[in-house]
Write a protein that holds these residues in place. Structure first.
Motif, mmCIF file in Angstrom:
data_model
loop_
_atom_site.group_PDB
_atom_site.id
_atom_site.type_symbol
_atom_site.label_atom_id
_atom_site.label_comp_id
_atom_site.label_asym_id
_atom_site.label_seq_id
_atom_site.Cartn_x
_atom_site.Cartn_y
_atom_site.Cartn_z
ATOM 1 N N SER A 32 0.823 -1.220 0.000
ATOM 2 C CA SER A 32 0.000 0.000 0.000
ATOM 3 C C SER A 32 0.856 1.269 0.000
ATOM 4 O O SER A 32 0.429 2.311 -0.466
ATOM 5 C CB SER A 32 -0.909 -0.008 1.222
ATOM 6 O OG SER A 32 -0.123 -0.154 2.383
ATOM 7 N N GLU A 33 2.079 1.149 0.504
ATOM 8 C CA GLU A 33 2.953 2.338 0.586
ATOM 9 C C GLU A 33 3.524 2.747 -0.760
ATOM 10 O O GLU A 33 3.795 3.908 -0.992
ATOM 11 C CB GLU A 33 4.130 2.030 1.507
ATOM 12 C CG GLU A 33 3.797 2.080 2.971
ATOM 13 C CD GLU A 33 5.044 1.894 3.794
ATOM 14 O OE1 GLU A 33 5.946 1.162 3.365
ATOM 15 O OE2 GLU A 33 5.112 2.494 4.873
ATOM 16 N N ASP A 90 10.632 -0.130 -14.731
ATOM 17 C CA ASP A 90 9.569 0.075 -13.734
ATOM 18 C C ASP A 90 10.038 1.125 -12.750
ATOM 19 O O ASP A 90 11.190 1.099 -12.316
ATOM 20 C CB ASP A 90 9.301 -1.206 -12.938
ATOM 21 C CG ASP A 90 8.549 -2.236 -13.755
ATOM 22 O OD1 ASP A 90 9.224 -2.983 -14.478
ATOM 23 O OD2 ASP A 90 7.315 -2.271 -13.671
ATOM 24 N N VAL A 91 9.153 2.036 -12.414
ATOM 25 C CA VAL A 91 9.478 3.011 -11.359
ATOM 26 C C VAL A 91 8.341 2.972 -10.341
ATOM 27 O O VAL A 91 7.172 3.114 -10.691
ATOM 28 C CB VAL A 91 9.632 4.443 -11.931
ATOM 29 C CG1 VAL A 91 9.969 5.421 -10.807
ATOM 30 C CG2 VAL A 91 10.712 4.502 -12.997
ATOM 31 N N PHE A 92 8.695 2.728 -9.102
ATOM 32 C CA PHE A 92 7.734 2.755 -8.008
ATOM 33 C C PHE A 92 8.092 3.923 -7.099
ATOM 34 O O PHE A 92 9.279 4.184 -6.871
ATOM 35 C CB PHE A 92 7.818 1.474 -7.163
ATOM 36 C CG PHE A 92 7.264 0.249 -7.834
ATOM 37 C CD1 PHE A 92 6.025 -0.262 -7.490
ATOM 38 C CD2 PHE A 92 7.993 -0.415 -8.814
ATOM 39 C CE1 PHE A 92 5.517 -1.405 -8.108
ATOM 40 C CE2 PHE A 92 7.499 -1.557 -9.430
ATOM 41 C CZ PHE A 92 6.252 -2.058 -9.078
ATOM 42 N N PRO A 108 13.388 11.458 1.996
ATOM 43 C CA PRO A 108 12.758 12.539 1.224
ATOM 44 C C PRO A 108 13.511 12.822 -0.075
ATOM 45 O O PRO A 108 14.715 13.062 -0.049
ATOM 46 C CB PRO A 108 12.828 13.733 2.173
ATOM 47 C CG PRO A 108 13.808 13.377 3.229
ATOM 48 C CD PRO A 108 13.916 11.896 3.293
ATOM 49 N N ILE A 109 12.769 12.750 -1.166
ATOM 50 C CA ILE A 109 13.406 12.922 -2.491
ATOM 51 C C ILE A 109 12.834 14.148 -3.194
ATOM 52 O O ILE A 109 11.621 14.306 -3.295
ATOM 53 C CB ILE A 109 13.195 11.668 -3.368
ATOM 54 C CG1 ILE A 109 13.890 10.468 -2.709
ATOM 55 C CG2 ILE A 109 13.735 11.878 -4.771
ATOM 56 C CD1 ILE A 109 13.470 9.138 -3.290
ATOM 57 N N LYS A 163 4.233 13.583 -0.127
ATOM 58 C CA LYS A 163 5.645 13.851 -0.448
ATOM 59 C C LYS A 163 6.363 12.545 -0.772
ATOM 60 O O LYS A 163 6.101 11.519 -0.143
ATOM 61 C CB LYS A 163 6.331 14.534 0.736
ATOM 62 C CG LYS A 163 5.924 15.975 0.856
ATOM 63 C CD LYS A 163 6.626 16.629 2.012
ATOM 64 C CE LYS A 163 6.147 18.065 2.150
ATOM 65 N NZ LYS A 163 6.521 18.656 3.418
ATOM 66 N N MET A 164 7.281 12.640 -1.744
ATOM 67 C CA MET A 164 7.991 11.440 -2.142
ATOM 68 C C MET A 164 9.021 11.043 -1.083
ATOM 69 O O MET A 164 9.897 11.828 -0.732
ATOM 70 C CB MET A 164 8.701 11.658 -3.491
ATOM 71 C CG MET A 164 8.978 10.335 -4.209
ATOM 72 S SD MET A 164 10.161 10.452 -5.514
ATOM 73 C CE MET A 164 9.177 11.189 -6.772
#
Lengths: 188, 164
Positions: free
Chosen positions: A110-111, A128-130, A159-160, A137-138
């Motif tokens: 879920s995250e 693939d990008v998750f 934090p990105i 916020k990323m």
């Protein structure tokens, strides 16, 4: 004696709770698939940096006076972990679609949300990008880049700043190509 | 009169500490671990202490604690997993492996361990390239070193262009 046992039990509960809370941002143990891939690969590169090491390693980056350079350094200092695995194979497609699916499954919670799903026709290739979002916020990024003879896994926790994503490529063993691809797709 | 023994003690203290630490861990531990497992002997580099001191002076403390052990004609290939275990077992506390490169042929193996040492970053590199295996330890001050590099660059920029 009973008191000692009681206190020990409380301490154990507290420590377990604390462990579970921080485990979310801890780097994962290698999955069995990674071991299988490593056995098949001609050349394997593993880079693992935790929060402390990243904060210290950021000092090694060029001390750019421009705002962008400083922002990139700041981002790296605040990251919780970087985990990179690169597998180079001597034969084309030495990995299978099942291998890739197994690696993706790790992030099907879920995250994490799938952001990019790029596939090549007829071959187990693609990108693939998750991303992990917390309060909008990323807080994490996972890139799985599968090419003919190369498979790259990049996991960045913490934090990105999307605008500085590309700057991570080439630092700390993070493949430039994989990060460029991820930046393009995420910013899009 | 007391000054001489006190001075001697101060000079000898690091040597005593180093001798006491012996093969207990760190650089010596890793080198001894490799020597005993692979029945190899590391080549000692002459004047390494002096070279390390000179590096420290010339970089204004940017680089110090330089150690180098060279295994020539190392009988490879070796198992990367085993080398990793040996180094991890002998390196001692506080070190963290950040990079590991292995090749299936076993002829190319690299391990990089680091640990914070105050303002410095301690690095231990174990690198097998064909039949040459090197163990290197170095302590680097990133701030000091980047200052030195900047200074070096600006000196070169100021140099007049060479005439043919």
């Amino acid at each position: 004696m009973k008191r000692m046992v009681f206190l020990a039990a409380i301490a154990a509960l507290f420590l377990t709770g604390a462990g579970a809370a921080s485990a979310q941002d801890q780097l994962p143990a290698p999955s069995p698939i990674e071991k299988q891939l490593a056995a098949r690969a001609e050349h394997v590169t593993e880079v693992t940096l935790d929060k402390n090491m990243l904060a210290f390693a950021a000092k090694f980056m060029d001390k750019d006076n421009d705002k962008e350079g400083q922002a990139a350094r700041q981002m790296i200092q605040n990251l919780n972990g970087v985990y990179v695995r690169e597998y180079e194979f001597d034969k084309e497609h030495a990995y299978t679609e099942d291998d890739l699916e197994g690696l993706r499954k790790y992030f099907e919670s879920s995250e994490w949300s799938p952001m990019v799903k790029e596939r090549s026709k007829g071959h187990a290739e693609g990108t693939d990008v998750f991303i992990k979002l917390v309060d909008g916020k990323m807080q994490g990024l996972f890139v799985l880049d599968a090419e003919e003879k190369e498979l790259s896994l990049v996991l960045i926790l913490g934090p990105i700043d999307v605008d500085n994503l590309g700057k991570l490529g080439g630092n700390f063993g993070i493949p430039k190509d994989a990060m460029k691809k991820a930046e393009k797709k995420v910013v899009k | 009169m007391l000054l001489l023994p006190a001075g001697l003690a101060a000079v000898m203290a690091p040597a005593i500490v180093l001798a006491a630490s012996g093969g207990g861990g760190g650089f010596d531990g890793v080198v001894h671990g490799i020597e005993s497992r692979y029945h190899a002997r590391a080549t000692k580099i002459p004047f390494m202490g002096l070279i390390s001191a000179l590096a420290g002076v010339s970089t204004h403390g940017g680089v110090h604690n330089l150690h180098l052990a060279e295994f020539e004609n190392f009988s490879g290939p070796i198992d990367g997993e085993e080398l990793n275990t040996i180094v991890t077992q002998h390196i001692g506390e506080g070190w963290q492996r950040i990079v590991r490169e292995t090749s299936r042929s076993g002829t190319d193996q690299s391990l990089i361990f680091v640990r914070p040492e105050g303002n410095h970053l301690g690095m231990m590199v174990v690198d097998l390239d064909g039949h040459d295996l090197n163990v290197i330890q170095i302590s680097v001050n990133p701030d000091q070193l980047s200052e030195q590099i900047k200074e070096h660059r600006s000196h070169h920029r100021d140099d007049p262009p060479a005439e043919d």
